[in-house]
Design an enzyme around this catalytic site. Sequence first.
Site, PDB file in Angstrom:
ATOM      1  N   SER A   1       0.877  -1.175   0.000  1.00 45.55           N
ATOM      2  CA  SER A   1       0.000   0.000   0.000  1.00 45.55           C
ATOM      3  C   SER A   1       0.911   1.220   0.000  1.00 45.55           C
ATOM      4  CB  SER A   1      -0.846  -0.035   1.282  1.00 45.55           C
ATOM      5  OG  SER A   1      -1.365   1.235   1.565  1.00 45.55           O
TER       6      SER A   1
ATOM      7  N   TYR B   1      -1.705  -1.055  10.175  1.00 46.30           N
ATOM      8  CA  TYR B   1      -1.845  -1.335   8.739  1.00 46.30           C
ATOM      9  C   TYR B   1      -0.573  -0.907   8.006  1.00 46.30           C
ATOM     10  CZ  TYR B   1      -3.768  -1.214   3.986  1.00 46.30           C
ATOM     11  OH  TYR B   1      -3.989  -1.415   2.644  1.00 46.30           O
TER      12      TYR B   1
HETATM   13  N1  LIG Z   1      -8.704  -1.065  -2.019  1.00 44.88           N
HETATM   14  C1  LIG Z   1      -7.672  -0.245  -1.932  1.00 44.88           C
HETATM   15  O1  LIG Z   1      -7.798   0.969  -2.205  1.00 44.88           O
HETATM   16  C2  LIG Z   1      -6.321  -0.776  -1.522  1.00 44.88           C
HETATM   17  C3  LIG Z   1      -5.232   0.128  -1.553  1.00 44.88           C
HETATM   18  C4  LIG Z   1      -3.972  -0.345  -1.187  1.00 44.88           C
HETATM   19  C5  LIG Z   1      -3.813  -1.669  -0.794  1.00 44.88           C
HETATM   20  N2  LIG Z   1      -4.896  -2.500  -0.761  1.00 44.88           N
HETATM   21  C6  LIG Z   1      -4.665  -3.891  -0.341  1.00 44.88           C
HETATM   22  O2  LIG Z   1      -5.254  -4.760  -1.294  1.00 44.88           O
HETATM   23  C7  LIG Z   1      -5.659  -5.972  -0.653  1.00 44.88           C
HETATM   24  C8  LIG Z   1      -7.119  -6.237  -0.959  1.00 44.88           C
HETATM   25  O3  LIG Z   1      -7.873  -5.175  -0.414  1.00 44.88           O
HETATM   26  P1  LIG Z   1      -9.402  -4.903  -0.791  1.00 44.88           P
HETATM   27  O4  LIG Z   1      -9.517  -3.445  -0.925  1.00 44.88           O
HETATM   28  O5  LIG Z   1      -9.828  -5.807  -1.874  1.00 44.88           O
HETATM   29  O6  LIG Z   1     -10.093  -5.311   0.597  1.00 44.88           O
HETATM   30  P2  LIG Z   1     -11.487  -6.029   0.926  1.00 44.88           P
HETATM   31  O7  LIG Z   1     -12.486  -5.690  -0.104  1.00 44.88           O
HETATM   32  O8  LIG Z   1     -11.761  -5.676   2.340  1.00 44.88           O
HETATM   33  O9  LIG Z   1     -11.131  -7.585   0.799  1.00 44.88           O
HETATM   34  C9  LIG Z   1     -10.225  -8.160   1.671  1.00 44.88           C
HETATM   35  C10 LIG Z   1     -10.239  -9.666   1.513  1.00 44.88           C
HETATM   36  O10 LIG Z   1      -9.375 -10.220   2.524  1.00 44.88           O
HETATM   37  C11 LIG Z   1     -10.087 -11.249   3.196  1.00 44.88           C
HETATM   38  N3  LIG Z   1      -9.678 -11.401   4.577  1.00 44.88           N
HETATM   39  C12 LIG Z   1      -9.684 -10.468   5.555  1.00 44.88           C
HETATM   40  N4  LIG Z   1      -9.320 -11.005   6.712  1.00 44.88           N
HETATM   41  C13 LIG Z   1      -9.080 -12.320   6.476  1.00 44.88           C
HETATM   42  C14 LIG Z   1      -8.693 -13.406   7.296  1.00 44.88           C
HETATM   43  N5  LIG Z   1      -8.530 -13.277   8.625  1.00 44.88           N
HETATM   44  N6  LIG Z   1      -8.515 -14.612   6.718  1.00 44.88           N
HETATM   45  C15 LIG Z   1      -8.707 -14.779   5.393  1.00 44.88           C
HETATM   46  N7  LIG Z   1      -9.101 -13.792   4.578  1.00 44.88           N
HETATM   47  C16 LIG Z   1      -9.291 -12.567   5.111  1.00 44.88           C
HETATM   48  C17 LIG Z   1     -11.550 -10.811   3.141  1.00 44.88           C
HETATM   49  O11 LIG Z   1     -12.369 -11.909   3.387  1.00 44.88           O
HETATM   50  P3  LIG Z   1     -13.936 -11.709   3.741  1.00 44.88           P
HETATM   51  O12 LIG Z   1     -14.574 -11.170   2.518  1.00 44.88           O
HETATM   52  O13 LIG Z   1     -14.373 -13.081   4.080  1.00 44.88           O
HETATM   53  O14 LIG Z   1     -13.991 -10.747   4.865  1.00 44.88           O
HETATM   54  C18 LIG Z   1     -11.631 -10.257   1.733  1.00 44.88           C
HETATM   55  O15 LIG Z   1     -11.861 -11.286   0.803  1.00 44.88           O
HETATM   56  C19 LIG Z   1      -5.387  -5.774   0.842  1.00 44.88           C
HETATM   57  O16 LIG Z   1      -4.149  -6.390   1.160  1.00 44.88           O
HETATM   58  C20 LIG Z   1      -5.280  -4.276   0.986  1.00 44.88           C
HETATM   59  O17 LIG Z   1      -4.474  -3.913   2.068  1.00 44.88           O
HETATM   60  C21 LIG Z   1      -6.146  -2.090  -1.113  1.00 44.88           C
END
Ligand SMILES: NC(=O)c1ccc[n+]([C@@H]2O[C@H](COP(=O)([O-])OP(=O)(O)OC[C@H]3O[C@@H](n4cnc5c(N)ncnc54)[C@H](OP(=O)(O)O)[C@@H]3O)[C@@H](O)[C@H]2O)c1
Length: 282
Positions: free
Chosen positions: A186, A199
Amino acid sequence: MSDSINQPDSQHYKNNNDQPAVQSANSPLTHEQIREFVAPDNCLDGKTILVTGAGDGIGRVAALTYARYGATVLLLGRTSSKLEYVYDEIESFGGKQPAMLPMNLEGATYAEMQQLEGLIDKEIGQLDGILHNAGILGQLTPLEMYDVDAFSQVMKINFTATFMLTQALLPLLKDAKNGSIVFTSSSVGTHPRAFWGAYALSKQAVEGMSDIFTQETHNITNLRFNCINPGGTRTNMRAHAYPGENPMSLKTPEDIMAGYVCLMSDASIGVRGQVVALQPKD
Ligand SMILES: NC(=O)c1ccc[n+]([C@@H]2O[C@H](COP(=O)([O-])OP(=O)(O)OC[C@H]3O[C@@H](n4cnc5c(N)ncnc54)[C@H](OP(=O)(O)O)[C@@H]3O)[C@@H](O)[C@H]2O)c1
Protein backbone atom coordinates in the site's frame (compact mmCIF):
# COMPACT_ATOMS: atom_id res chain seq x y z
CA MET A 1 30.70 -20.78 17.60
CA SER A 2 30.31 -20.38 13.86
CA ASP A 3 29.28 -16.94 12.67
CA SER A 4 27.87 -18.30 9.44
CA ILE A 5 24.15 -18.11 8.85
CA ASN A 6 21.98 -20.90 7.58
CA GLN A 7 21.81 -20.65 3.83
CA PRO A 8 18.87 -22.05 1.88
CA ASP A 9 19.88 -25.42 0.53
CA SER A 10 20.56 -24.67 -3.11
CA GLN A 11 20.17 -28.34 -4.02
CA HIS A 12 16.50 -27.95 -3.23
CA TYR A 13 15.94 -25.15 -5.71
CA LYS A 14 15.49 -25.47 -9.44
CA ASN A 15 18.02 -23.75 -11.72
CA ASN A 16 20.73 -23.77 -9.15
CA ASN A 17 23.83 -22.10 -10.53
CA ASP A 18 27.24 -21.00 -9.37
CA GLN A 19 26.89 -17.39 -10.41
CA PRO A 20 28.11 -14.88 -7.88
CA ALA A 21 25.41 -12.83 -6.21
CA VAL A 22 24.23 -9.95 -8.33
CA GLN A 23 21.89 -7.12 -7.49
CA SER A 24 18.86 -8.99 -6.19
CA ALA A 25 16.33 -6.37 -7.23
CA ASN A 26 16.04 -6.66 -10.97
CA SER A 27 13.43 -5.89 -13.57
CA PRO A 28 13.63 -6.53 -17.29
CA LEU A 29 10.25 -4.74 -17.50
CA THR A 30 9.59 -1.17 -16.45
CA HIS A 31 6.80 -0.63 -13.95
CA GLU A 32 4.86 1.10 -16.70
CA GLN A 33 5.16 -2.02 -18.88
CA ILE A 34 3.87 -4.10 -15.96
CA ARG A 35 0.93 -1.73 -15.37
CA GLU A 36 0.01 -1.65 -19.04
CA PHE A 37 0.62 -5.29 -19.83
CA VAL A 38 -1.57 -6.61 -22.61
CA ALA A 39 -2.09 -10.19 -21.61
CA PRO A 40 -2.13 -12.78 -24.37
CA ASP A 41 -5.07 -15.19 -24.20
CA ASN A 42 -4.30 -18.23 -22.07
CA CYS A 43 -1.07 -16.68 -20.75
CA LEU A 44 -1.66 -18.47 -17.42
CA ASP A 45 -2.50 -21.82 -18.99
CA GLY A 46 -1.00 -24.71 -17.06
CA LYS A 47 -0.40 -22.63 -13.94
CA THR A 48 -1.93 -23.19 -10.51
CA ILE A 49 -2.29 -19.96 -8.55
CA LEU A 50 -3.43 -19.52 -4.95
CA VAL A 51 -5.18 -16.24 -4.12
CA THR A 52 -5.78 -15.21 -0.51
CA GLY A 53 -8.81 -13.08 0.25
CA ALA A 54 -10.34 -14.47 -2.94
CA GLY A 55 -13.94 -13.94 -1.86
CA ASP A 56 -14.20 -10.18 -2.15
CA GLY A 57 -12.68 -6.97 -3.44
CA ILE A 58 -9.45 -7.08 -5.43
CA GLY A 59 -8.79 -10.74 -4.56
CA ARG A 60 -12.11 -11.87 -6.01
CA VAL A 61 -11.47 -10.07 -9.28
CA ALA A 62 -7.87 -11.32 -9.42
CA ALA A 63 -9.08 -14.91 -8.96
CA LEU A 64 -11.65 -14.54 -11.74
CA THR A 65 -9.09 -12.86 -13.99
CA TYR A 66 -6.44 -15.53 -13.44
CA ALA A 67 -9.05 -18.17 -14.25
CA ARG A 68 -10.04 -16.32 -17.44
CA TYR A 69 -6.41 -16.44 -18.55
CA GLY A 70 -6.27 -20.18 -18.09
CA ALA A 71 -5.03 -20.75 -14.54
CA THR A 72 -6.36 -23.25 -12.05
CA VAL A 73 -7.16 -20.99 -9.12
CA LEU A 74 -7.10 -21.99 -5.45
CA LEU A 75 -9.49 -19.74 -3.59
CA LEU A 76 -8.39 -19.08 0.00
CA GLY A 77 -10.55 -16.92 2.24
CA ARG A 78 -12.39 -16.78 5.52
CA THR A 79 -16.03 -16.65 4.33
CA SER A 80 -16.98 -19.90 2.60
CA SER A 81 -20.16 -18.49 1.06
CA LYS A 82 -18.13 -15.81 -0.76
CA LEU A 83 -15.65 -18.42 -2.02
CA GLU A 84 -18.55 -20.54 -3.27
CA TYR A 85 -19.86 -17.60 -5.24
CA VAL A 86 -16.48 -17.03 -6.90
CA TYR A 87 -16.20 -20.77 -7.55
CA ASP A 88 -19.56 -20.71 -9.34
CA GLU A 89 -18.59 -17.64 -11.36
CA ILE A 90 -15.46 -19.42 -12.62
CA GLU A 91 -17.44 -22.51 -13.53
CA SER A 92 -20.06 -20.39 -15.30
CA PHE A 93 -17.56 -19.03 -17.83
CA GLY A 94 -15.89 -22.38 -18.35
CA GLY A 95 -12.70 -21.72 -16.36
CA LYS A 96 -10.65 -24.62 -15.05
CA GLN A 97 -12.21 -26.16 -11.98
CA PRO A 98 -11.05 -24.10 -8.99
CA ALA A 99 -10.61 -25.30 -5.42
CA MET A 100 -11.94 -23.65 -2.28
CA LEU A 101 -9.64 -23.41 0.71
CA PRO A 102 -11.56 -21.85 3.60
CA MET A 103 -9.05 -20.51 6.12
CA ASN A 104 -9.20 -17.70 8.63
CA LEU A 105 -5.68 -16.30 8.57
CA GLU A 106 -6.18 -14.73 11.98
CA GLY A 107 -6.24 -18.05 13.82
CA ALA A 108 -4.58 -20.32 11.28
CA THR A 109 -1.62 -22.30 12.60
CA TYR A 110 1.57 -23.23 10.80
CA ALA A 111 0.59 -26.91 11.06
CA GLU A 112 -2.65 -26.16 9.19
CA MET A 113 -0.69 -24.39 6.48
CA GLN A 114 1.66 -27.34 6.15
CA GLN A 115 -1.38 -29.61 5.85
CA LEU A 116 -2.59 -27.33 3.09
CA GLU A 117 0.73 -27.76 1.31
CA GLY A 118 0.33 -31.54 1.53
CA LEU A 119 -3.24 -31.34 0.26
CA ILE A 120 -2.31 -29.20 -2.76
CA ASP A 121 0.57 -31.54 -3.53
CA LYS A 122 -1.66 -34.62 -3.32
CA GLU A 123 -4.71 -33.26 -5.12
CA ILE A 124 -3.15 -30.94 -7.70
CA GLY A 125 0.54 -31.70 -7.69
CA GLN A 126 1.83 -28.19 -8.37
CA LEU A 127 1.77 -24.57 -7.28
CA ASP A 128 3.12 -21.86 -9.56
CA GLY A 129 2.08 -18.71 -7.79
CA ILE A 130 0.56 -17.07 -4.73
CA LEU A 131 -1.18 -13.72 -4.67
CA HIS A 132 -1.08 -12.65 -1.02
CA ASN A 133 -4.00 -10.28 -1.09
CA ALA A 134 -6.03 -10.84 2.11
CA GLY A 135 -5.83 -7.97 4.52
CA ILE A 136 -7.65 -5.85 7.05
CA LEU A 137 -7.46 -2.15 7.76
CA GLY A 138 -7.50 -2.14 11.55
CA GLN A 139 -7.84 1.16 13.39
CA LEU A 140 -7.03 4.57 11.97
CA THR A 141 -5.78 6.18 15.16
CA PRO A 142 -2.55 7.46 16.74
CA LEU A 143 -0.13 4.73 17.84
CA GLU A 144 -0.38 6.08 21.37
CA MET A 145 -4.02 5.04 21.47
CA TYR A 146 -3.87 1.91 19.30
CA ASP A 147 -5.51 -1.05 20.99
CA VAL A 148 -2.78 -3.66 21.38
CA ASP A 149 -5.03 -6.62 20.59
CA ALA A 150 -6.23 -4.92 17.42
CA PHE A 151 -2.59 -4.22 16.58
CA SER A 152 -1.69 -7.93 16.91
CA GLN A 153 -4.70 -8.93 14.81
CA VAL A 154 -3.65 -6.68 11.93
CA MET A 155 -0.05 -7.85 12.09
CA LYS A 156 -1.11 -11.51 12.12
CA ILE A 157 -3.47 -11.29 9.15
CA ASN A 158 -1.53 -8.83 7.01
CA PHE A 159 2.03 -9.91 7.78
CA THR A 160 2.72 -12.92 10.01
CA ALA A 161 0.23 -15.23 8.31
CA THR A 162 1.59 -14.10 4.95
CA PHE A 163 5.07 -15.13 6.02
CA MET A 164 3.85 -18.44 7.49
CA LEU A 165 1.88 -19.37 4.39
CA THR A 166 4.77 -18.48 2.07
CA GLN A 167 7.19 -20.59 4.07
CA ALA A 168 4.77 -23.52 4.35
CA LEU A 169 4.13 -23.54 0.59
CA LEU A 170 7.76 -23.06 -0.47
CA PRO A 171 8.42 -26.76 -1.10
CA LEU A 172 5.79 -26.70 -3.89
CA LEU A 173 6.75 -23.25 -5.18
CA LYS A 174 10.42 -24.21 -5.48
CA ASP A 175 9.42 -27.07 -7.76
CA ALA A 176 7.55 -24.73 -10.10
CA LYS A 177 9.39 -23.91 -13.32
CA ASN A 178 8.92 -20.16 -12.91
CA GLY A 179 7.16 -19.55 -9.61
CA SER A 180 5.88 -16.10 -8.70
CA ILE A 181 4.98 -14.78 -5.27
CA VAL A 182 3.14 -11.48 -5.23
CA PHE A 183 2.60 -9.65 -1.96
CA THR A 184 0.19 -6.75 -1.54
CA SER A 185 1.44 -3.49 -0.13
CA SER A 186 0.00 0.00 0.00
CA SER A 187 1.19 3.57 -0.32
CA VAL A 188 1.51 3.69 3.48
CA GLY A 189 3.70 0.59 3.32
CA THR A 190 6.17 2.45 1.15
CA HIS A 191 5.85 5.76 3.05
CA PRO A 192 4.47 5.41 6.60
CA ARG A 193 1.75 7.90 7.44
CA ALA A 194 0.38 9.21 10.74
CA PHE A 195 -2.73 7.44 12.08
CA TRP A 196 -2.38 4.42 9.75
CA GLY A 197 -0.83 2.45 12.63
CA ALA A 198 -0.61 -1.31 12.34
CA TYR A 199 -1.85 -1.34 8.74
CA ALA A 200 1.08 0.82 7.58
CA LEU A 201 3.56 -1.13 9.70
CA SER A 202 2.26 -4.48 8.44
CA LYS A 203 2.65 -3.33 4.84
CA GLN A 204 6.16 -2.01 5.52
CA ALA A 205 6.99 -5.43 6.96
CA VAL A 206 5.54 -7.12 3.87
CA GLU A 207 7.73 -5.01 1.60
CA GLY A 208 10.76 -5.87 3.75
CA MET A 209 9.90 -9.57 3.63
CA SER A 210 9.68 -9.52 -0.16
CA ASP A 211 13.09 -7.82 -0.29
CA ILE A 212 14.68 -10.31 2.11
CA PHE A 213 13.23 -13.34 0.30
CA THR A 214 14.57 -11.88 -2.94
CA GLN A 215 18.06 -11.36 -1.55
CA GLU A 216 18.13 -14.85 -0.05
CA THR A 217 16.96 -16.72 -3.13
CA HIS A 218 17.67 -14.73 -6.28
CA ASN A 219 20.87 -16.48 -7.26
CA ILE A 220 19.71 -20.01 -6.54
CA THR A 221 16.18 -20.14 -7.90
CA ASN A 222 13.87 -18.81 -10.57
CA LEU A 223 11.28 -18.13 -7.90
CA ARG A 224 10.51 -14.42 -7.87
CA PHE A 225 9.08 -12.23 -5.10
CA ASN A 226 7.46 -8.87 -5.79
CA CYS A 227 4.96 -6.49 -4.22
CA ILE A 228 1.98 -4.78 -5.78
CA ASN A 229 0.59 -1.53 -4.47
CA PRO A 230 -2.87 -1.41 -6.07
CA GLY A 231 -3.52 2.23 -5.20
CA GLY A 232 -6.94 3.58 -4.27
CA THR A 233 -9.44 1.02 -5.59
CA ARG A 234 -13.22 0.74 -5.24
CA THR A 235 -13.66 -1.90 -2.52
CA ASN A 236 -15.15 -2.24 0.97
CA MET A 237 -11.78 -1.62 2.59
CA ARG A 238 -11.29 1.63 0.72
CA ALA A 239 -14.81 2.76 1.65
CA HIS A 240 -14.03 2.15 5.33
CA ALA A 241 -10.77 4.07 5.11
CA TYR A 242 -12.26 7.04 3.22
CA PRO A 243 -15.99 7.18 4.07
CA GLY A 244 -16.42 10.65 2.56
CA GLU A 245 -14.96 9.72 -0.81
CA ASN A 246 -17.09 9.22 -3.90
CA PRO A 247 -16.40 5.58 -4.85
CA MET A 248 -17.19 6.37 -8.47
CA SER A 249 -14.01 8.50 -8.57
CA LEU A 250 -11.92 5.37 -8.02
CA LYS A 251 -10.68 2.69 -10.35
CA THR A 252 -12.35 -0.67 -9.99
CA PRO A 253 -10.38 -3.86 -9.33
CA GLU A 254 -11.03 -4.82 -12.98
CA ASP A 255 -9.27 -1.62 -14.12
CA ILE A 256 -5.98 -2.58 -12.47
CA MET A 257 -5.74 -6.28 -13.39
CA ALA A 258 -3.05 -5.93 -16.06
CA GLY A 259 -0.31 -5.66 -13.42
CA TYR A 260 -1.69 -8.60 -11.47
CA VAL A 261 -1.68 -10.81 -14.57
CA CYS A 262 1.74 -9.63 -15.71
CA LEU A 263 3.44 -10.48 -12.41
CA MET A 264 1.94 -14.00 -12.45
CA SER A 265 2.66 -14.71 -16.12
CA ASP A 266 5.94 -15.76 -17.68
CA ALA A 267 6.20 -12.27 -19.20
CA SER A 268 7.59 -11.17 -15.84
CA ILE A 269 10.29 -13.83 -15.54
CA GLY A 270 13.33 -12.03 -14.12
CA VAL A 271 11.29 -9.31 -12.39
CA ARG A 272 12.41 -9.58 -8.78
CA GLY A 273 12.27 -7.52 -5.63
CA GLN A 274 10.04 -4.82 -7.08
CA VAL A 275 7.27 -2.79 -5.46
CA VAL A 276 5.02 -1.98 -8.39
CA ALA A 277 2.57 0.88 -7.85
CA LEU A 278 -0.39 0.32 -10.15
CA GLN A 279 -1.64 3.88 -9.76
CA PRO A 280 1.42 6.07 -9.24
CA LYS A 281 0.60 9.62 -8.25
CA ASP A 282 2.56 10.95 -11.21
N1 LIG B 1 -8.70 -1.07 -2.02
C1 LIG B 1 -7.67 -0.25 -1.93
O1 LIG B 1 -7.80 0.97 -2.20
C2 LIG B 1 -6.32 -0.78 -1.52
C3 LIG B 1 -5.23 0.13 -1.55
C4 LIG B 1 -3.97 -0.35 -1.19
C5 LIG B 1 -3.81 -1.67 -0.79
N2 LIG B 1 -4.90 -2.50 -0.76
C6 LIG B 1 -4.67 -3.89 -0.34
O2 LIG B 1 -5.25 -4.76 -1.29
C7 LIG B 1 -5.66 -5.97 -0.65
C8 LIG B 1 -7.12 -6.24 -0.96
O3 LIG B 1 -7.87 -5.17 -0.41
P1 LIG B 1 -9.40 -4.90 -0.79
O4 LIG B 1 -9.52 -3.44 -0.93
O5 LIG B 1 -9.83 -5.81 -1.87
O6 LIG B 1 -10.09 -5.31 0.60
P2 LIG B 1 -11.49 -6.03 0.93
O7 LIG B 1 -12.49 -5.69 -0.10
O8 LIG B 1 -11.76 -5.68 2.34
O9 LIG B 1 -11.13 -7.58 0.80
C9 LIG B 1 -10.23 -8.16 1.67
C10 LIG B 1 -10.24 -9.67 1.51
O10 LIG B 1 -9.37 -10.22 2.52
C11 LIG B 1 -10.09 -11.25 3.20
N3 LIG B 1 -9.68 -11.40 4.58
C12 LIG B 1 -9.68 -10.47 5.55
N4 LIG B 1 -9.32 -11.00 6.71
C13 LIG B 1 -9.08 -12.32 6.48
C14 LIG B 1 -8.69 -13.41 7.30
N5 LIG B 1 -8.53 -13.28 8.62
N6 LIG B 1 -8.51 -14.61 6.72
C15 LIG B 1 -8.71 -14.78 5.39
N7 LIG B 1 -9.10 -13.79 4.58
C16 LIG B 1 -9.29 -12.57 5.11
C17 LIG B 1 -11.55 -10.81 3.14
O11 LIG B 1 -12.37 -11.91 3.39
P3 LIG B 1 -13.94 -11.71 3.74
O12 LIG B 1 -14.57 -11.17 2.52
O13 LIG B 1 -14.37 -13.08 4.08
O14 LIG B 1 -13.99 -10.75 4.86
C18 LIG B 1 -11.63 -10.26 1.73
O15 LIG B 1 -11.86 -11.29 0.80
C19 LIG B 1 -5.39 -5.77 0.84
O16 LIG B 1 -4.15 -6.39 1.16
C20 LIG B 1 -5.28 -4.28 0.99
O17 LIG B 1 -4.47 -3.91 2.07
C21 LIG B 1 -6.15 -2.09 -1.11
